[in-house]
Motif scaffolding. Sequence first.
Motif, PDB file in Angstrom:
ATOM      1  N   GLU B  20       7.383 -12.912  -3.158  1.00 51.25           N
ATOM      2  CA  GLU B  20       6.999 -12.225  -1.977  1.00 51.25           C
ATOM      3  C   GLU B  20       7.870 -13.130  -0.890  1.00 51.25           C
ATOM      4  OE1 GLU B  20       2.923 -12.780  -0.487  1.00 51.25           O
ATOM      5  OE2 GLU B  20       3.029 -11.290   0.810  1.00 51.25           O
ATOM      6  N   TYR B  50      10.681   0.735   7.316  1.00 50.31           N
ATOM      7  CA  TYR B  50       9.552   1.418   7.726  1.00 50.31           C
ATOM      8  C   TYR B  50       9.683   1.815   8.978  1.00 50.31           C
ATOM      9  CZ  TYR B  50       5.013   1.749   9.762  1.00 50.31           C
ATOM     10  OH  TYR B  50       3.806   2.004  10.493  1.00 50.31           O
ATOM     11  N   ASP B  54       2.682   5.642   6.348  1.00 51.42           N
ATOM     12  CA  ASP B  54       1.958   4.683   5.234  1.00 51.42           C
ATOM     13  C   ASP B  54       2.798   3.376   5.321  1.00 51.42           C
ATOM     14  OD1 ASP B  54       1.633   4.852   1.609  1.00 51.42           O
ATOM     15  OD2 ASP B  54       0.979   3.555   3.005  1.00 51.42           O
ATOM     16  N   THR B  55       1.736   2.350   5.485  1.00 45.54           N
ATOM     17  CA  THR B  55       2.288   0.833   5.840  1.00 45.54           C
ATOM     18  C   THR B  55       2.667   0.046   4.351  1.00 45.54           C
ATOM     19  OG1 THR B  55       0.012   0.256   5.248  1.00 45.54           O
ATOM     20  CG2 THR B  55       0.632   0.566   7.663  1.00 45.54           C
ATOM     21  N   LEU B  56       2.756   0.855   3.212  1.00 44.05           N
ATOM     22  CA  LEU B  56       3.252   0.041   2.172  1.00 44.05           C
ATOM     23  C   LEU B  56       4.420   1.030   1.739  1.00 44.05           C
ATOM     24  CD1 LEU B  56       3.081  -1.915  -0.225  1.00 44.05           C
ATOM     25  CD2 LEU B  56       1.683   0.030  -1.583  1.00 44.05           C
ATOM     26  N   GLN B  58       7.833   1.764  -0.565  1.00 41.28           N
ATOM     27  CA  GLN B  58       8.573   1.578  -1.497  1.00 41.28           C
ATOM     28  C   GLN B  58      10.113   1.285  -1.569  1.00 41.28           C
ATOM     29  OE1 GLN B  58       6.695   0.615  -4.380  1.00 41.28           O
ATOM     30  NE2 GLN B  58       4.880   0.989  -3.073  1.00 41.28           N
ATOM     31  N   GLU B  64       9.168  -3.682  -2.725  1.00 40.83           N
ATOM     32  CA  GLU B  64       8.250  -2.930  -1.935  1.00 40.83           C
ATOM     33  C   GLU B  64       7.629  -3.729  -0.554  1.00 40.83           C
ATOM     34  OE1 GLU B  64       4.433  -1.959  -4.092  1.00 40.83           O
ATOM     35  OE2 GLU B  64       3.514  -3.824  -3.496  1.00 40.83           O
ATOM     36  N   GLU B  66       5.110  -4.558   2.789  1.00 43.80           N
ATOM     37  CA  GLU B  66       3.795  -3.932   3.570  1.00 43.80           C
ATOM     38  C   GLU B  66       3.946  -4.322   4.994  1.00 43.80           C
ATOM     39  OE1 GLU B  66       0.132  -5.077   1.737  1.00 43.80           O
ATOM     40  OE2 GLU B  66      -0.990  -3.581   3.098  1.00 43.80           O
ATOM     41  N   LYS B  68       2.214  -5.065   8.347  1.00 42.21           N
ATOM     42  CA  LYS B  68       0.841  -5.474   8.922  1.00 42.21           C
ATOM     43  C   LYS B  68       0.911  -5.559  10.299  1.00 42.21           C
ATOM     44  CE  LYS B  68      -1.229  -7.321   4.434  1.00 42.21           C
ATOM     45  NZ  LYS B  68      -1.689  -8.364   3.887  1.00 42.21           N
ATOM     46  N   ARG B  77       8.015  -7.522  -1.526  1.00 43.47           N
ATOM     47  CA  ARG B  77       7.262  -8.210  -2.855  1.00 43.47           C
ATOM     48  C   ARG B  77       8.161  -7.369  -3.933  1.00 43.47           C
ATOM     49  NH1 ARG B  77       2.033  -7.263   0.058  1.00 43.47           N
ATOM     50  NH2 ARG B  77       1.933  -5.098  -1.062  1.00 43.47           N
TER      51      ARG B  77
END
Lengths: 118, 115
Positions: B20, B50, B54-56, B58, B64, B66, B68, B77
């Motif tokens: 991470e 991003y 969708d906040t996750l 790929q 991937e 995320e 927040k 990650r």
Amino acid sequence: GAVVSQHPSWVICKSGTSVKIECRSLDFQATTMFWYRQFPKQSLMLMATSNEGSKATYEQGVEKDKFLINHASLTLSTLTVTSAHPEDSSFYICSARIQTSGGLYEQYFGPGTRLTVT
Amino acid sequence: AQSVTQPDIHITVSEGASLELRCNYSYGATPYLFWYVQSPGQGLQLLLKYFSGDTLVQGIKGFEAEFKRSQSSFNLRKPSVHWSDAAEYFCAVAKSNFGNEKLTFGTGTRLTIIP
């Protein structure tokens, strides 16, 4: 697709001479390209935005007379470091902007040019 | 003005272990966030991005990230790293994705993989 090339990949020049670096979008047209400078073990700093057919827009603190940018065609932008000095030694990276589906933009980066001024 | 912080300058993980990489941003509105990877002497390759939804998200190579909003973070990650993942990783933010958007990069995290 979306390949960006730079030439040369590595150049050594003497202090006081000028060096030209080319950035080409190989399989797409790019009206906008960006030039970055990266010092060893540091991040990329945007130097200027290059627009085809118009003058480049330089970031604050970047000498436009020293770093000449020409974007004469939709696939080629050049960065000329004039009267180079050792402090200009750095890794120069260009990127080309491409519009993806949905009207959004992404940048694709070239492999970089290592400039060493002796 | 937007800014990006990558708190970890250097991370070492064992091959096969999870990873991470942290990224925090500062921007008043919803940012456009990116992760790039740079191998030694090379340019940058986009891992993922991003924009919205969708906040996750790929990406390529099994990565991937995320988003927040409450933590102003966009951590990268990977469940199991490979030796070929050793590189420099940059998080970047853009305040818009229309017109001549400017990317602001973090200072990077150097990833070392040990056997």
